[in-house]
Structures are given as C-alpha cells and as structure tokens.
Motif scaffolding. Sequence first.
Motif, PDB file in Angstrom:
ATOM      1  N   ALA A 180      42.742  48.657  39.563  1.00  0.00           N
ATOM      2  CA  ALA A 180      42.006  49.402  40.595  1.00  0.00           C
ATOM      3  C   ALA A 180      40.725  48.661  40.971  1.00  0.00           C
ATOM      4  CB  ALA A 180      41.681  50.813  40.092  1.00  0.00           C
ATOM      5  N   HIS A 181      39.991  48.198  39.958  1.00  0.00           N
ATOM      6  CA  HIS A 181      38.765  47.442  40.229  1.00  0.00           C
ATOM      7  C   HIS A 181      39.081  46.145  40.981  1.00  0.00           C
ATOM      8  CE1 HIS A 181      35.492  49.687  38.389  1.00  0.00           C
ATOM      9  NE2 HIS A 181      36.319  50.034  37.426  1.00  0.00           N
ATOM     10  N   GLU A 182      40.148  45.478  40.588  1.00  0.00           N
ATOM     11  CA  GLU A 182      40.548  44.233  41.267  1.00  0.00           C
ATOM     12  C   GLU A 182      40.822  44.488  42.748  1.00  0.00           C
ATOM     13  OE1 GLU A 182      43.934  42.436  39.420  1.00  0.00           O
ATOM     14  OE2 GLU A 182      42.846  41.924  37.586  1.00  0.00           O
ATOM     15  N   VAL A 183      41.596  45.536  43.020  1.00  0.00           N
ATOM     16  CA  VAL A 183      42.024  45.821  44.393  1.00  0.00           C
ATOM     17  C   VAL A 183      40.846  46.239  45.271  1.00  0.00           C
ATOM     18  CG1 VAL A 183      43.309  47.522  45.782  1.00  0.00           C
ATOM     19  CG2 VAL A 183      44.454  46.288  43.937  1.00  0.00           C
ATOM     20  N   VAL A 184      40.000  47.145  44.782  1.00  0.00           N
ATOM     21  CA  VAL A 184      38.875  47.604  45.607  1.00  0.00           C
ATOM     22  C   VAL A 184      37.814  46.506  45.735  1.00  0.00           C
ATOM     23  CG1 VAL A 184      37.080  49.355  45.913  1.00  0.00           C
ATOM     24  CG2 VAL A 184      39.329  50.014  45.078  1.00  0.00           C
ATOM     25  N   GLY A 185      37.628  45.721  44.667  1.00  0.00           N
ATOM     26  CA  GLY A 185      36.730  44.571  44.754  1.00  0.00           C
ATOM     27  C   GLY A 185      37.195  43.599  45.832  1.00  0.00           C
ATOM     28  N   LEU A 186      38.506  43.416  45.898  1.00  0.00           N
ATOM     29  CA  LEU A 186      39.105  42.527  46.896  1.00  0.00           C
ATOM     30  C   LEU A 186      38.939  43.088  48.312  1.00  0.00           C
ATOM     31  CD1 LEU A 186      40.663  39.873  46.965  1.00  0.00           C
ATOM     32  CD2 LEU A 186      42.768  41.169  46.654  1.00  0.00           C
ATOM     33  N   ILE A 187      39.176  44.399  48.472  1.00  0.00           N
ATOM     34  CA  ILE A 187      38.980  45.029  49.776  1.00  0.00           C
ATOM     35  C   ILE A 187      37.530  44.840  50.230  1.00  0.00           C
ATOM     36  CG2 ILE A 187      38.888  47.243  51.018  1.00  0.00           C
ATOM     37  CD1 ILE A 187      41.280  48.158  49.281  1.00  0.00           C
ATOM     38  N   ALA A 188      36.582  45.102  49.323  1.00  0.00           N
ATOM     39  CA  ALA A 188      35.154  44.979  49.653  1.00  0.00           C
ATOM     40  C   ALA A 188      34.811  43.545  50.061  1.00  0.00           C
ATOM     41  CB  ALA A 188      34.302  45.420  48.468  1.00  0.00           C
ATOM     42  N   LYS A 189      35.349  42.580  49.315  1.00  0.00           N
ATOM     43  CA  LYS A 189      35.080  41.159  49.605  1.00  0.00           C
ATOM     44  C   LYS A 189      35.609  40.772  50.985  1.00  0.00           C
ATOM     45  CE  LYS A 189      36.514  36.597  47.881  1.00  0.00           C
ATOM     46  NZ  LYS A 189      37.760  36.368  48.637  1.00  0.00           N
ATOM     47  N   GLU A 190      36.846  41.180  51.280  1.00  0.00           N
ATOM     48  CA  GLU A 190      37.455  40.834  52.570  1.00  0.00           C
ATOM     49  C   GLU A 190      36.738  41.532  53.733  1.00  0.00           C
ATOM     50  OE1 GLU A 190      39.756  38.499  53.019  1.00  0.00           O
ATOM     51  OE2 GLU A 190      39.743  38.137  50.860  1.00  0.00           O
ATOM     52  N   VAL A 191      36.338  42.780  53.528  1.00  0.00           N
ATOM     53  CA  VAL A 191      35.615  43.533  54.557  1.00  0.00           C
ATOM     54  C   VAL A 191      34.317  42.816  54.918  1.00  0.00           C
ATOM     55  CG1 VAL A 191      34.242  45.650  54.911  1.00  0.00           C
ATOM     56  CG2 VAL A 191      36.605  45.802  54.099  1.00  0.00           C
ATOM     57  N   LYS A 192      33.605  42.348  53.878  1.00  0.00           N
ATOM     58  CA  LYS A 192      32.321  41.686  54.128  1.00  0.00           C
ATOM     59  C   LYS A 192      32.509  40.306  54.751  1.00  0.00           C
ATOM     60  CE  LYS A 192      29.454  44.401  51.240  1.00  0.00           C
ATOM     61  NZ  LYS A 192      30.277  45.498  51.701  1.00  0.00           N
ATOM     62  N   SER A 193      33.412  39.506  54.163  1.00  0.00           N
ATOM     63  CA  SER A 193      33.554  38.122  54.640  1.00  0.00           C
ATOM     64  C   SER A 193      34.172  38.069  56.039  1.00  0.00           C
ATOM     65  CB  SER A 193      34.387  37.297  53.651  1.00  0.00           C
ATOM     66  OG  SER A 193      35.720  37.758  53.611  1.00  0.00           O
ATOM     67  N   ARG A 206      35.026  55.879  40.178  1.00  0.00           N
ATOM     68  CA  ARG A 206      34.713  54.550  39.622  1.00  0.00           C
ATOM     69  C   ARG A 206      34.631  53.498  40.720  1.00  0.00           C
ATOM     70  NH1 ARG A 206      39.943  54.210  35.965  1.00  0.00           N
ATOM     71  NH2 ARG A 206      40.699  54.725  38.046  1.00  0.00           N
ATOM     72  N   MET A 207      35.239  53.762  41.859  1.00  0.00           N
ATOM     73  CA  MET A 207      35.317  52.755  42.919  1.00  0.00           C
ATOM     74  C   MET A 207      34.131  52.800  43.878  1.00  0.00           C
ATOM     75  SD  MET A 207      37.950  51.176  42.060  1.00  0.00           S
ATOM     76  CE  MET A 207      38.123  51.697  40.359  1.00  0.00           C
ATOM     77  N   LEU A 208      33.263  53.788  43.726  1.00  0.00           N
ATOM     78  CA  LEU A 208      32.181  53.974  44.693  1.00  0.00           C
ATOM     79  C   LEU A 208      31.144  52.860  44.624  1.00  0.00           C
ATOM     80  CD1 LEU A 208      31.683  57.851  44.509  1.00  0.00           C
ATOM     81  CD2 LEU A 208      33.224  56.507  45.950  1.00  0.00           C
ATOM     82  N   GLU A 209      31.079  52.171  43.474  1.00  0.00           N
ATOM     83  CA  GLU A 209      30.095  51.084  43.320  1.00  0.00           C
ATOM     84  C   GLU A 209      30.338  49.938  44.310  1.00  0.00           C
ATOM     85  OE1 GLU A 209      31.335  48.278  39.778  1.00  0.00           O
ATOM     86  OE2 GLU A 209      31.790  50.343  39.215  1.00  0.00           O
ATOM     87  N   TYR A 210      31.558  49.842  44.824  1.00  0.00           N
ATOM     88  CA  TYR A 210      31.891  48.764  45.765  1.00  0.00           C
ATOM     89  C   TYR A 210      31.514  49.109  47.211  1.00  0.00           C
ATOM     90  CZ  TYR A 210      34.676  46.974  41.888  1.00  0.00           C
ATOM     91  OH  TYR A 210      35.079  46.502  40.668  1.00  0.00           O
TER      92      TYR A 210
END
Length: 225
Positions: A180-193, A206-210
């Motif tokens: 879950a952390h991997e997937v949401v971290g990835l979504i956040a990274k792609e959204v920003k970049s 747990r995912m709100l930190e992203y």
Amino acid sequence: MTTGLHMSNVTKYYSEGSNKIAALDQVSITISPGELVAVVGPSGSGKSTFLSVAGALLKASQGEVNISGQELSELSDRELSTIRLNEIGFIMQSSNLVPYLNVLDQLLIVKRMSGKVKSADKEVAIRLLEELGLGAKLKSFPEALSGGEKQRTAIARALINDPKVILADEPTASLDTKRAHEVVGLIAKEVKSRKKAAIMVTHDERMLEYCDKVYRMEDGKLTAV
C-alpha cells in the motif's frame, strides 16, 4: 485559463420516490497540477458520487465542474467521452485489468481506443512501465502478477494518455501495508513529477501522509481537515 480540476457549488440529486436526496451538497474544491488530495469519510457519505462527477461519469444537478478550462456541463455525451479518455486517468481499487491482455497491451488498448497504435505509443508505454518497475513484466498476464504489480500496471494505464487529472478510488483496498505504501508513494511521485491534479478516495488513514491536503466527506458535504 483554469488548470487542474475545479468544482464549484456542485450538488447531485437522486430521486427516491417523490423525494430528492442530495448525494453531493454544494461541494467546492480546487486541485492544482502537481497536487494530491485525499478524500476520507464513511461509506454512503457521497465519496463515490463525488469521484463519478469529477470524472465526467455523472453530470452534476447543479454547480460547475471544470477540467483545464473546459466546463463539463456544456459538453455533449460524445465530448464527455473524449474528456474521460484523454483528460482523466482512473485507478480503481481492484486494478480492473483485462484478464486476457498482457501488461503492455493493458496500456496499448487505451491508445487503440483513441485510434491506431503507433510505434511511438508502444515506446512510451514500455518506458512508462519500466519507470514503474514493470520492465520485466511486459508480457505477463494479470494472473501472474502480485497485487502491487497489478496496481502499478493500473497506474501506468491511467498515465498513458497523459491526462490532466488522476482519480484513484481506494487504490490500496486489496494490498498489505508494505505494498500500500509503495503504491500510494508511487502515485504521489508521478502526480508531482508529471504535474497531474489528483484525488484519492481512501479509508486508509496510513496513506494520508502522502497527500498535500485532506478533505472529509459526510452526508454529501465536503470540508477541509
């Protein structure tokens, strides 16, 4: 010109007998390019209706929904279909992959819906999958993928048409904590970049930190947390 996603005083009514029920009640929100916003709230609070209206799947009863300067209420059904294909990327909770297509073809079928698949499209798809750690899985079918790999494929598919808006509906529902952390971290990274305006509906605190901002939905009303 307005960029990203903007909703102003959006209300969505459903008829129940002679009553009108407001599934969304005067909802206003602006999501800028590069911003990931979370929407939390109990089941039945209006989150699914909210995503459907934001994603041009449902028309608002009142109010305005604007994607990159285009006011959705002014568009025909055919134009809305084009917006959904080209301007919005959807990531569902169960990845929604086509069982008989391999990972690469999951992306190319989206391109095929827009017309002919060019060799440049294939190159973009391969590069995107490699970037998301799926370079060794191009010919794999969904049954051979882990839950995390399926969701990464779904993220790649959501990005393949370079949409302005990404809508994620409970993307971690079927994943363990690490994935879950991997997937949401990835979504956040792609959204920003890639400078996408993104909404993630989630029950997973747990995912709100992203996320850049968190909103709560209750009884069809949206408030910042």
